[in-house]
Design an enzyme around this catalytic site. Structure first.
Site, PDB file in Angstrom:
ATOM      1  CE  LYS A 152       8.529   3.599  -3.342  1.00  0.00           C
ATOM      2  NZ  LYS A 152       7.757   4.431  -4.479  1.00  0.00           N
ATOM      3  CD  GLU A 184      -4.757  -4.661   3.309  1.00  0.00           C
ATOM      4  OE1 GLU A 184      -5.974  -4.828   2.625  1.00  0.00           O
ATOM      5  OE2 GLU A 184      -4.805  -5.268   4.512  1.00  0.00           O
ATOM      6  CB  CYS A 234      -8.523  -0.558  -3.097  1.00  0.00           C
ATOM      7  SG  CYS A 234      -8.776  -0.181  -1.236  1.00  0.00           S
ATOM      8  CD  GLU A 284      -7.725  -2.245  -8.793  1.00  0.00           C
ATOM      9  OE1 GLU A 284      -6.645  -2.385  -9.119  1.00  0.00           O
ATOM     10  OE2 GLU A 284      -8.099  -1.951  -7.742  1.00  0.00           O
TER      11      GLU A 284
HETATM   12  P1  NDP Z   1       1.686   0.300  -7.324  1.00  0.00           P
HETATM   13  O1  NDP Z   1       1.648  -1.152  -7.037  1.00  0.00           O
HETATM   14  O2  NDP Z   1       1.772   0.677  -8.865  1.00  0.00           O
HETATM   15  O3  NDP Z   1       2.564   1.056  -6.301  1.00  0.00           O
HETATM   16  C1  NDP Z   1       2.572   0.539  -4.996  1.00  0.00           C
HETATM   17  C2  NDP Z   1       3.834   1.169  -4.484  1.00  0.00           C
HETATM   18  O4  NDP Z   1       4.692   0.114  -4.802  1.00  0.00           O
HETATM   19  C3  NDP Z   1       4.464   2.407  -4.927  1.00  0.00           C
HETATM   20  O5  NDP Z   1       5.050   3.054  -3.861  1.00  0.00           O
HETATM   21  C4  NDP Z   1       5.258   1.823  -5.915  1.00  0.00           C
HETATM   22  O6  NDP Z   1       6.720   2.839  -6.262  1.00  0.00           O
HETATM   23  C5  NDP Z   1       6.162   0.664  -5.335  1.00  0.00           C
HETATM   24  N1  NDP Z   1       6.468  -0.375  -6.045  1.00  0.00           N
HETATM   25  C6  NDP Z   1       6.248  -0.333  -7.353  1.00  0.00           C
HETATM   26  N2  NDP Z   1       7.185  -1.605  -7.799  1.00  0.00           N
HETATM   27  C7  NDP Z   1       8.073  -2.071  -6.884  1.00  0.00           C
HETATM   28  C8  NDP Z   1       9.062  -3.104  -6.494  1.00  0.00           C
HETATM   29  N3  NDP Z   1       9.379  -3.699  -7.421  1.00  0.00           N
HETATM   30  N4  NDP Z   1       9.173  -3.287  -5.177  1.00  0.00           N
HETATM   31  C9  NDP Z   1       8.973  -2.315  -4.198  1.00  0.00           C
HETATM   32  N5  NDP Z   1       7.734  -1.384  -4.510  1.00  0.00           N
HETATM   33  C10 NDP Z   1       7.428  -1.311  -5.837  1.00  0.00           C
HETATM   34  O7  NDP Z   1       0.319   0.566  -7.118  1.00  0.00           O
HETATM   35  P2  NDP Z   1      -0.572   2.241  -7.288  1.00  0.00           P
HETATM   36  O8  NDP Z   1       0.383   3.034  -6.548  1.00  0.00           O
HETATM   37  O9  NDP Z   1      -0.796   2.211  -8.850  1.00  0.00           O
HETATM   38  O10 NDP Z   1      -1.980   2.066  -6.437  1.00  0.00           O
HETATM   39  C11 NDP Z   1      -2.984   1.800  -6.796  1.00  0.00           C
HETATM   40  C12 NDP Z   1      -3.270  -0.050  -6.531  1.00  0.00           C
HETATM   41  O11 NDP Z   1      -3.392   0.089  -5.158  1.00  0.00           O
HETATM   42  C13 NDP Z   1      -4.825  -0.534  -7.022  1.00  0.00           C
HETATM   43  O12 NDP Z   1      -4.609  -1.804  -7.558  1.00  0.00           O
HETATM   44  C14 NDP Z   1      -5.579  -0.279  -5.737  1.00  0.00           C
HETATM   45  O13 NDP Z   1      -6.418  -1.323  -5.979  1.00  0.00           O
HETATM   46  C15 NDP Z   1      -4.400  -0.713  -4.833  1.00  0.00           C
HETATM   47  N6  NDP Z   1      -5.030  -0.171  -3.409  1.00  0.00           N
HETATM   48  C16 NDP Z   1      -5.320  -1.458  -2.474  1.00  0.00           C
HETATM   49  C17 NDP Z   1      -5.702  -0.989  -1.331  1.00  0.00           C
HETATM   50  C18 NDP Z   1      -6.333  -2.175  -0.439  1.00  0.00           C
HETATM   51  O14 NDP Z   1      -6.186  -1.730   0.677  1.00  0.00           O
HETATM   52  N7  NDP Z   1      -6.434  -3.401  -0.762  1.00  0.00           N
HETATM   53  C19 NDP Z   1      -6.014   0.504  -0.893  1.00  0.00           C
HETATM   54  C20 NDP Z   1      -5.570   1.417  -2.035  1.00  0.00           C
HETATM   55  C21 NDP Z   1      -4.990   0.992  -3.048  1.00  0.00           C
HETATM   56  P3  NDP Z   1       6.049   3.720  -7.501  1.00  0.00           P
HETATM   57  O15 NDP Z   1       5.173   4.973  -6.875  1.00  0.00           O
HETATM   58  O16 NDP Z   1       7.501   4.393  -7.838  1.00  0.00           O
HETATM   59  O17 NDP Z   1       5.506   3.033  -8.699  1.00  0.00           O
END
Ligand code: NDP
Length: 506
Positions: free
Chosen positions: A190, A265, A299, A397
């Site tokens: 997803k 992550e 991130c 962040e």
């Molecule tokens: P989100 O947490 O908003 O979304 C990540 C994914 O989770 C998307 O596919 C999202 O769908 C999905 N999602 C959201 N809500 C749910 C739920 N209730 N159940 C299941 N899936 C869900 O993150 P972002 O996309 O905004 O990414 C940015 C974040 O990612 C930052 O905090 C960054 O630091 C972190 N990150 C961490 C990394 C690491 O390795 N530690 C690497 C890269 C990023 P949808 O798109 O529809 O919202």
């Protein structure tokens, strides 16, 4: 998917991006509900295309297909044959690398010079895990006197759910898909709703590589519906998630009902510490690149820069000069260093943080966005001077091109401040004192530390964070032993060891 490719900065005008469907059981299909959502350009805020919106019923179809594929083909296939498929995926990525890089830049606003580098690493991910599984995925054996040999084997889990963010979508997706498939699992991915183009391209690549039906599936859609249904599905054995800390915590709670294994992550607020004996030119290059590459949507970004008071003035002057010279531009222009943020909502959030910084007493220094790019979600490279670690802008962040600069005097003080934050993903230490470098790196509470270096990736070592930045690690043998497989123990009696004889007449 893209009908014309050019090296020129006007490549966007020549590109027509088709609508995106779900990929289930080896076919590109509409969602059951037939609903779609609009995918918007970060550069123009105009619609790029329509994306099929998957929901629970589509997740159910995808999981069923993945389950069948797991039981009937993928987990029973000879490893050498499975690895031929994995290596073929890498070969197809290599063939299509330029198109993938263009799609990623169009979809996310990341500069094309950066997407090209990221995408080319994706093929390596598949080759790396093919090699790793073939050569390293072995168990242990223990002999117990002349009575037993006990040994372990590592079995794939079954269907795994992968949920990914939008900030470096293709690379992060392949970090998960490559070890998941190589170890014999089948996948339902997803992707983030804001970056569907290269996820779809991954489906096209895998389709072209000829993988058996159902081994790899993509359900586009929203986190709260498609994502949540994947997490809740009883036939999904594990969820590997990259995204925000708050989302991670919701997913862990939701996964508990079906006792799923999860890997998290999450976000970061990483410190970069520059001591007064450091190579300041190199530290400057690293500090600037570490927050302003990937448009600051990274991130592991060094969003808190701690400068020793003796070098602070000269370092800040150099930072100001860099910030005013960073090339803000069209993501499709190969000379662009900073592009627009992913979407309007995120842009507003980052701008709000800059306002908060002013209210908290920071001096704000910014680059200038050329007039011609005003339609895009551009936030200029931003320095928050006179910051202190307790400020909201140093604790939360921001996920944009915003660097907070904090002065320090002693090693103890800077380590305490670096650790006084809820996150613990990465950290960077700049000093030419080798003892201090190790000491500070070991004291900073983070999963990954670099001494005298920017963030560089070695696929063999663990990637991930501590505290609110994550649970578990990706990369190397951590992915294949600790997440995507499970050890199974087989005890073999090789002699006549004692067995208690309950109920036997004496
Ligand atoms: P989100 O947490 O908003 O979304 C990540 C994914 O989770 C998307 O596919 C999202 O769908 C999905 N999602 C959201 N809500 C749910 C739920 N209730 N159940 C299941 N899936 C869900 O993150 P972002 O996309 O905004 O990414 C940015 C974040 O990612 C930052 O905090 C960054 O630091 C972190 N990150 C961490 C990394 C690491 O390795 N530690 C690497 C890269 C990023 P949808 O798109 O529809 O919202």
């Amino acid at each position: 998917m893209v009908n014309k490719v050019s090296e020129k900065s006007n490549v966007r005008a020549n590109v027509k991006v088709e609508d995106v469907k779900l990929y289930i059981n080896g076919e590109f299909v509409q969602s059951e509900s037939r609903t779609t959502f609009a995918n918007m350009s970060p550069f123009t805020n105009e619609q790029i295309n329509n994306i099929a919106e998957g929901r629970e019923e589509d997740i159910n179809k995808a999981v069923k297909a993945a389950n069948n594929a797991f039981k009937n083909t993928w987990s029973t296939m000879k490893i050498s044959e499975r690895m031929k498929y994995i290596n073929r995926i890498a070969d197809v990525i290599d063939e299509e690398v330029e198109e993938i890089a263009i799609l990623e830049a169009i979809d996310t606003g990341l500069p094309i010079s950066q997407t090209r580098k990221m995408v080319s690493r994706a093929a390596t991910n598949f080759r790396f895990y093919a090699k790793m599984v073939e050569s390293k995925l072995h168990g242990e054996a223990y002999q117990v006197d002349d009575e037993f040999i006990n040994y372990t084997i590592y079995k794939p889990l079954g269907v795994v759910g992968l949920i990914t963010p939008w900030n470096a979508p293709f690379m992060l997706e392949t970090w998960k898909v490559a070890p998941a498939l190589a170890t014999g699992n089948t996948v339902v991915l997803k992707p983030a709703e804001l970056s569907p183009l290269t996820a779809n391209k991954l489906a096209e690549v895998i389709h072209k590589a000829g993988l058996p039906k159902g081994v790899f599936n993509i359900v586009h859609g929203f986190g709260e519906t498609a994502g949540a249904s994947l997490v809740a599905h009883p036939d999904v054995e594990a969820i590997s998630f990259t995204g925000e800390t708050t989302t991670g915590s919701i997913i862990i709670k939701n996964a508990a009902d079906t006792l799923k294994k999860t890997s998290m992550e999450l976000g970061g607020k990483s410190p970069l510490i520059v001591f007064d004996d450091a190579d300041l030119d190199r530290a400057l290059d690293a500090a600037v690149w570490g927050i302003f590459s990937f448009n600051g949507e990274r991130c592991t970004a060094n969003s808190r820069v701690f400068l020793h008071k003796n070098i602070k003035h000269q370092f800040v002057e150099a930072l100001k000069e860099r910030v005013s010279n960073i090339k803000i531009g069209d993501p499709m222009d190969p000379s662009t260093q900073l592009g627009p943020l992913i979407e309007k909502g995120h842009y507003n959030k980052v701008k709000e943080y800059i306002e908060i910084a002013k209210q908290e007493g920071c001096e704000v220094i910014q680059g200038v966005i050329p007039e011609e790019f005003k339609a895009g979600n551009y936030v200029p490279p931003t320095l928050l001077l006179k910051a202190t670690n307790d400020m909201k802008v140093c604790q939360e962040e921001i996920f944009g091109p915003v660097m907070a600069v904090i002065e320090f005097e002693t090693e103890e003080e800077v380590v305490a401040a670096a650790n006084d934050v809820k996150y613990g993903l990465a950290g960077y230490v700049w000093t030419n004192d080798i003892k201090r470098g190790h000491r500070v790196a070991q004291a900073v509470e983070a999963g990954m530390l670099w001494i005298n270096s920017q963030n560089t990736r070695d696929l063999r070592i663990p990637f991930g964070g501590t505290k609110a930045s994550g649970i578990g690690r990706e990369g190397g043998h951590y992915a294949i032993f600790e997440f995507y497989t499970e050890p199974k123990v087989i005890h073999v009696a090789i002699g006549d060891h004692h067995i208690p004889q309950f109920g036997k007449k004496k």
